[in-house]
Design a protein around this motif. Structure first.
Motif, PDB file in Angstrom:
ATOM      1  N   PHE A 148      31.701  -0.471  55.203  1.00  0.00           N
ATOM      2  CA  PHE A 148      31.586  -1.782  54.574  1.00  0.00           C
ATOM      3  C   PHE A 148      30.133  -2.248  54.589  1.00  0.00           C
ATOM      4  O   PHE A 148      29.465  -2.156  55.625  1.00  0.00           O
ATOM      5  N   PRO A 150      27.229  -5.176  54.677  1.00  0.00           N
ATOM      6  CA  PRO A 150      27.206  -6.501  55.313  1.00  0.00           C
ATOM      7  C   PRO A 150      27.655  -7.591  54.346  1.00  0.00           C
ATOM      8  O   PRO A 150      27.417  -7.507  53.137  1.00  0.00           O
ATOM      9  N   ARG A 151      28.287  -8.630  54.878  1.00  0.00           N
ATOM     10  CA  ARG A 151      28.778  -9.712  54.033  1.00  0.00           C
ATOM     11  C   ARG A 151      27.639 -10.601  53.527  1.00  0.00           C
ATOM     12  O   ARG A 151      27.671 -11.073  52.397  1.00  0.00           O
ATOM     13  N   LYS A 152      26.642 -10.846  54.373  1.00  0.00           N
ATOM     14  CA  LYS A 152      25.549 -11.736  53.989  1.00  0.00           C
ATOM     15  C   LYS A 152      24.648 -11.046  52.967  1.00  0.00           C
ATOM     16  O   LYS A 152      24.307  -9.868  53.118  1.00  0.00           O
ATOM     17  N   GLU A 155      21.336  -9.318  54.267  1.00  0.00           N
ATOM     18  CA  GLU A 155      21.585  -8.097  55.044  1.00  0.00           C
ATOM     19  C   GLU A 155      22.108  -6.988  54.138  1.00  0.00           C
ATOM     20  O   GLU A 155      21.767  -5.814  54.315  1.00  0.00           O
ATOM     21  N   ARG A 156      22.928  -7.356  53.160  1.00  0.00           N
ATOM     22  CA  ARG A 156      23.456  -6.371  52.214  1.00  0.00           C
ATOM     23  C   ARG A 156      22.328  -5.773  51.384  1.00  0.00           C
ATOM     24  O   ARG A 156      22.265  -4.547  51.176  1.00  0.00           O
ATOM     25  N   GLU A 174      35.405  -1.807  50.567  1.00  0.00           N
ATOM     26  CA  GLU A 174      35.153  -3.222  50.302  1.00  0.00           C
ATOM     27  C   GLU A 174      36.466  -3.984  50.178  1.00  0.00           C
ATOM     28  O   GLU A 174      37.486  -3.418  49.754  1.00  0.00           O
ATOM     29  N   ALA A 175      36.443  -5.244  50.572  1.00  0.00           N
ATOM     30  CA  ALA A 175      37.602  -6.126  50.409  1.00  0.00           C
ATOM     31  C   ALA A 175      37.663  -6.575  48.952  1.00  0.00           C
ATOM     32  O   ALA A 175      36.627  -6.754  48.306  1.00  0.00           O
ATOM     33  N   HIS A 177      38.245  -9.415  47.474  1.00  0.00           N
ATOM     34  CA  HIS A 177      37.589 -10.675  47.128  1.00  0.00           C
ATOM     35  C   HIS A 177      36.069 -10.592  47.211  1.00  0.00           C
ATOM     36  O   HIS A 177      35.372 -11.494  46.748  1.00  0.00           O
ATOM     37  N   ARG A 178      35.543  -9.488  47.776  1.00  0.00           N
ATOM     38  CA  ARG A 178      34.086  -9.319  47.823  1.00  0.00           C
ATOM     39  C   ARG A 178      33.608  -8.213  46.880  1.00  0.00           C
ATOM     40  O   ARG A 178      32.416  -7.880  46.880  1.00  0.00           O
ATOM     41  N   MET A 182      29.640  -7.405  45.523  1.00  0.00           N
ATOM     42  CA  MET A 182      29.158  -6.087  45.946  1.00  0.00           C
ATOM     43  C   MET A 182      28.660  -5.283  44.745  1.00  0.00           C
ATOM     44  O   MET A 182      27.569  -4.709  44.765  1.00  0.00           O
TER      45      MET A 182
END
Length: 288
Positions: A148, A150-152, A155-156, A174-175, A177-178, A182
């Motif tokens: 995965f 990073p969410r932020k 950082e991604r 990946e989720a 909703h993201r 992404m």
């Protein structure tokens, strides 16, 4: 060799078995998984409720002790589990889907077992990483798994910058909703024309694989309500044209400014850029 493959790993005085579970279709459960679940002394499960549903669907009963073992308690429970293995118990580790320790709990247990000299083996089976890779239509001879992102956003972006020159095919999780942010980040970093695939609900009833450029995949994600478990496969960076030695003089000078000796700087840049060291050395001197 054939006999060894048929018999599998022979049990020792105590051992840990990482057992892969189906990633969607319960029919993918192996005979070894069934045997292990019905004979092991201990079954460590990421989610005991998921384990109970699995064994119910398989029509079997877990005879041994079931222990909840996940990312929030593995630090506290690893020592206890290793003690059980030392005493001669067979411990089977299962996660919600796929192979334990691959983007799932299990690494800490394996790390501790290796340090303690305990036996660790595996009952291989379904893998979301390999299934997505195989279905992507992208090169499979060399690949890397990035898990995965990073969410932020910052950082991604930093993680993707590290992958800028990655030549191997890349597999991400990946989720749903993201997925859209992404894919947008992938497009911005790797370019709109980079080939990729979104693999959704693999081996399940509504399995779907969407292949195309990052631009096309982002447009698809923006226009659909994406659900389910997602794996994203991205083609590696295209091979760079070597250019001329003169094109890389600035790179050499940048290393020299950092304190690297001229010959060492030339050698490093020439190897990375795939140009002649002699010609690059002459180009640096000529530019002075």
């Amino acid at each position: 060799m054939a006999d060894d493959l048929e018999e599998g790993a022979r049990p020792g005085p105590g051992r840990i078995v990482l057992a892969a579970t189906p990633i969607g279709n319960v029919g993918d459960a192996t005979y070894r998984l069934v045997e292990l679940l019905t004979t092991a002394d201990i079954v460590a499960a990421e989610d005991t409720r998921r384990l109970h549903r699995l064994v119910q669907n398989l029509g079997i009963t877990v005879a041994g002790r079931i222990i909840s073992y996940h990312e929030y308690n593995e630090a506290a429970k690893t020592g206890e589990l290793l003690d059980q293995v030392r005493s001669g118990k067979t411990l089977v580790m299962v996660t919600d889907a796929g192979m334990p320790s691959v983007s799932d709990p299990g690494f800490r247990l394996v790390e501790g077992a290796v340090a303690a000299g305990l036996t660790v083996t595996a009952a291989p089976g379904p893998s979301a990483v390999l299934t997505a890779l195989a279905l992507s239509g992208l090169p499979t001879d060399r690949f890397c798994f990035e898990g995965f992102l990073p969410r932020k956003a910052g950082e991604r972006a930093s993680r993707l910058a590290d992958l800028d020159a990655e030549r191997r095919t890349m597999v991400f999780f990946e989720a749903p909703h993201r997925l859209e942010p992404m894919l947008r980040a992938l497009r911005e970093r790797f370019g709109a024309d980079r080939r990729a695939a979104v693999c959704r609900e693999l081996t399940k009833t509504y399995e779907e694989v969407i292949r195309g450029t990052l631009r096309e995949l982002l447009e698809w994600a923006e226009s659909h309500e994406v659900r389910g478990e997602i794996a994203v496969v991205v083609g590696g960076a295209p091979e760079r044209e070597p250019g001329t030695p003169e094109d890389h003089v600035a790179d050499v000078n940048a290393l020299i400014a950092q304190g690297v000796r001229l010959k060492e700087a030339v050698a490093a840049v020439a190897e990375d850029a795939r140009v002649s060291k002699r010609e690059l050395y002459s180009a640096v001197l000529a530019a002075r």
